[in-house]
Scaffold this motif. Structure first.
Motif, mmCIF file in Angstrom:
data_model
loop_
_atom_site.group_PDB
_atom_site.id
_atom_site.type_symbol
_atom_site.label_atom_id
_atom_site.label_comp_id
_atom_site.label_asym_id
_atom_site.label_seq_id
_atom_site.Cartn_x
_atom_site.Cartn_y
_atom_site.Cartn_z
ATOM 1 N N ILE A 86 -53.356 -14.520 33.595
ATOM 2 C CA ILE A 86 -53.253 -14.205 34.831
ATOM 3 C C ILE A 86 -52.596 -15.096 35.564
ATOM 4 O O ILE A 86 -51.556 -14.651 36.399
ATOM 5 C CB ILE A 86 -54.797 -13.982 35.270
ATOM 6 N N LEU A 87 -52.716 -16.366 35.281
ATOM 7 C CA LEU A 87 -51.628 -17.268 36.112
ATOM 8 C C LEU A 87 -50.496 -17.139 35.742
ATOM 9 O O LEU A 87 -49.571 -17.146 36.614
ATOM 10 C CB LEU A 87 -52.156 -18.778 35.617
ATOM 11 N N GLU A 88 -50.032 -16.625 34.541
ATOM 12 C CA GLU A 88 -48.871 -16.713 34.048
ATOM 13 C C GLU A 88 -48.279 -15.401 34.685
ATOM 14 O O GLU A 88 -47.016 -15.409 35.320
ATOM 15 C CB GLU A 88 -48.727 -16.360 32.475
ATOM 16 N N LEU A 89 -48.941 -14.329 34.611
ATOM 17 C CA LEU A 89 -48.588 -13.354 34.972
ATOM 18 C C LEU A 89 -48.345 -13.128 36.682
ATOM 19 O O LEU A 89 -47.370 -12.792 37.333
ATOM 20 C CB LEU A 89 -49.213 -11.889 34.813
ATOM 21 N N HIS A 90 -48.985 -13.745 37.256
ATOM 22 C CA HIS A 90 -49.261 -13.982 38.922
ATOM 23 C C HIS A 90 -48.081 -14.872 39.430
ATOM 24 O O HIS A 90 -47.449 -14.641 40.199
ATOM 25 C CB HIS A 90 -50.372 -14.435 39.358
ATOM 26 N N SER A 91 -47.740 -16.023 38.331
ATOM 27 C CA SER A 91 -46.479 -16.573 38.736
ATOM 28 C C SER A 91 -45.258 -15.806 38.497
ATOM 29 O O SER A 91 -44.202 -15.974 39.369
ATOM 30 C CB SER A 91 -46.456 -17.918 37.660
ATOM 31 N N ARG A 92 -45.100 -14.739 37.836
ATOM 32 C CA ARG A 92 -43.983 -14.143 37.846
ATOM 33 C C ARG A 92 -44.054 -12.970 38.969
ATOM 34 O O ARG A 92 -42.948 -12.672 39.443
ATOM 35 C CB ARG A 92 -44.141 -13.174 36.311
ATOM 36 N N TRP A 93 -45.260 -12.300 39.005
ATOM 37 C CA TRP A 93 -45.214 -10.947 39.987
ATOM 38 C C TRP A 93 -45.785 -11.181 41.235
ATOM 39 O O TRP A 93 -45.900 -10.234 42.019
ATOM 40 C CB TRP A 93 -45.810 -9.858 39.115
ATOM 41 N N GLY A 94 -46.388 -12.239 41.346
ATOM 42 C CA GLY A 94 -47.336 -12.430 42.752
ATOM 43 C C GLY A 94 -48.476 -11.632 42.772
ATOM 44 O O GLY A 94 -49.052 -11.198 41.842
ATOM 45 N N ASN A 95 -48.776 -11.189 43.860
ATOM 46 C CA ASN A 95 -50.211 -10.336 44.064
ATOM 47 C C ASN A 95 -50.146 -8.962 43.433
ATOM 48 O O ASN A 95 -50.493 -8.167 44.099
ATOM 49 C CB ASN A 95 -50.523 -10.523 45.540
ATOM 50 N N ARG A 96 -49.261 -8.736 42.560
ATOM 51 C CA ARG A 96 -49.114 -7.391 41.949
ATOM 52 C C ARG A 96 -50.241 -7.158 40.993
ATOM 53 O O ARG A 96 -50.006 -6.927 39.775
ATOM 54 C CB ARG A 96 -47.760 -7.146 41.265
ATOM 55 N N TRP A 97 -51.470 -6.816 41.565
ATOM 56 C CA TRP A 97 -52.761 -7.054 40.948
ATOM 57 C C TRP A 97 -52.755 -5.984 39.744
ATOM 58 O O TRP A 97 -53.101 -6.043 38.762
ATOM 59 C CB TRP A 97 -53.829 -6.868 41.706
#
Length: 321
Positions: A86-97
Motif C-alpha cells: 500500500i505504501l509503495e503503490l500509494h507513493s506511485r499513484w497517490g490516492n488512487r485507491w
DNA sequence: AATTCTGACAACCGCGGTGGA
DNA sequence: CTCCACCGCGGTTGTCAGAAT
C-alpha cells in the motif's frame, strides 16, 4: 439521485423512491442481494436493487457487494506485506485507491482508504506534518518502508537475530538517554552482518518484487513513476545497524547480505547521525511535547515509528530551513 | 461498575468522469 | 450533443468494541 429504472416495473419505482433504507445492512438484505447476484449477476445496480426487493439505492447495493459481500473479499488485519504494498503503490499513484486495490486481491478500495486514513495519516499527525509533505514521504520511504521489509524478512527467518525492530530505545528513555543510545549505535558501524532471505514474489496474490536496492532515486514517491516492480531496501533498524546496507547478490536477487561501512541514503540527505550533532535541542523540545509517544513503540504492525523516525523527520525539516 | 474516550471500520454523500443510447 | 446510469474518489459521518478514567 439516480433511481430511474431500466429493467423493472416503474410502478414500484416511485413508491421505493420515497422509502429508501439507509444505514447498516441487515442479514436479510445481505441474503437478498447475494441471492439476486448469484442468479442474475452484478451490474445495473439501480434496477438490481429494485428487482431484488431491496429498498436501497443501487449505489448502496454496489458498495455493500463490493466492500463486504463479494465472495473473494478478504477481511482481517492488513498484513505487513500488504502494508508495504500500500505504501509503495500509494507513493506511485497517490490516492488512487481503486487502482491500488487491484494489486491487493481481496482488499477493497474503501478498506485501503480507511487504512490510510486511520493508520498512515495518524502517524503523519503524530509527526506533526502533512501526509503529503516531502518530510513525511521521505520518512515513509527511508524508514517506514525499509522497516516493513525488514520485519517481513524477520518473520520469514525468525532465527535471524540481527533482524527485527529493536527500535524501542527504552520506555524509560529521556532525550539524553535516547541520544546516548544513538551515539552508541553509531559506534557499531561495521559490526553488523546479517544474511536475509528476501520476501519475493506473491504478496496477497499480487506479484511483487522486493529487491534490496531500494534507493531514494528509484523510489516512486516522486510524481513520475517507473515501472513496477519496485525495489525496496531493507535499511530499517537504524538503532542496531544503521550503517549497514544490503548488497545485492547478483546471482540471486532474493539473497543478500549486509555490508559494513556503506550507507543507504542518498547524498541529498543527511544521516540521522548528522542530525544528532546539531539537532539535539530540536529533538529535546519536540520530545517534551510528545512525551513517550515515540519511545513506546512496540512490535505491532502499527508501531513503525520510533525515535529514529523523529530524528529523520526533523533532520529533513532542518534541511528545508 | 459505570461512564467517557478513542480507534477502526462500515456506510453515505456529493462530485466528476465515462460510456452507451 | 445531450441525457442517463454507472463508477471511482475524497470527504465525512455513524456505529461499535475496547481502552481509559
Amino acid at each position: 439521485m439516480d433511481v430511474k429504472g431500466r429493467g423493472c416495473s416503474s410502478a414500484i419505482q416511485s413508491e421505493e423512491d420515497t422509502d429508501l433504507r439507509r444505514g447498516p445492512w441487515t442479514v436479510e438484505e445481505d441474503f437478498k442481494l447475494i441471492n439476486y447476484i448469484a442468479n442474475h449477476g452484478e451490474g445495473r445496480w439501480n434496477s438490481l436493487a429494485r428487482c431484488a426487493g431491496l429498498r436501497r439505492t443501487g449505489k448502496s447495493c454496489r458498495l455493500r457487494w463490493l466492500n463486504y459481500l463479494r465472495p473473494d473479499v478478504r477481511r482481517g488485519n492488513i498484513t505487513l506485506e500488504e502494508q508495504l504494498l500500500i505504501l509503495e503503490l500509494h507513493s506511485r499513484w497517490g490516492n488512487r485507491w481503486s487502482k491500488i486495490a487491484q494489486h491487493l486481491p481481496g482488499r477493497t478500495d474503501n478498506e485501503i482508504k480507511n487504512y490510510w486514513r486511520t493508520r498512515v495519516q495518524k502517524h503523519a499527525k503524530q509527526l506533526k506534518c502533512d501526509v503529503n509533505s516531502k518530510q513525511f514521504k521521505d520518512t515513509m520511504r527511508y524508514l517506514w518502508m525499509p522497516r516493513l521489509v525488514e520485519r517481513i524478512q524477520a518473520a520469514a527467518t525468525p532465527t535471524t537475530t540481527t533482524c527485527g525492530p529493536t527500535t524501542t530505545t527504552g520506555t524509560t528513555s529521556t532525550a539524553a538517554s535516547a541520544n546516548q543510545h544513538y551515539v552508541n549505535t553509531n559506534n557499531n558501524i561495521g559490526k553488523g552482518k546479517g544474511h536475509m532471505a528476501l520476501p519475493h514474489g506473491v504478496i496477497g496474490g499480487a506479484q511483487v518484487n522486493i529487491t534490496p536496492s531500494y534507493t531514494p532515486e528509484n523510489s516512486s514517491t516522486a510524481a513520475s513513476s517507473e515501472s513496477f516492480p519496485r525495489q525496496v531496501s531493507p535499511v530499517s533498524d537504524l538503532t542496531d545497524y544503521y550503517h549497514n546496507i544490503p548488497v545485492v547478490n547478483n546471482t540471486n536477487p532474493a539473497d543478500y547480505t549486509f555490508q559494513a561501512g556503506q550507507f543507504g541514503y542518498s547524498d541529498s540527505l543527511i544521516s540521522p547521525c548528522g542530525y544528532y550533532s546539531h539537532g539535539v535541542d530540536h529533538f529535546s523540545a519536540m520530545e517534551q511535547n510528545n512525551n513517550q509517544m515515540w519511545l513506546d513503540c512496540g512490535d505491532t504492525s502499527d508501531n513503525l515509528w520510533n525515535i529514529e523516525d523523529v530524528f529523520f523527520l526533523h533532520q529533513q525539516l532542518n534541511n528545508n530551513m
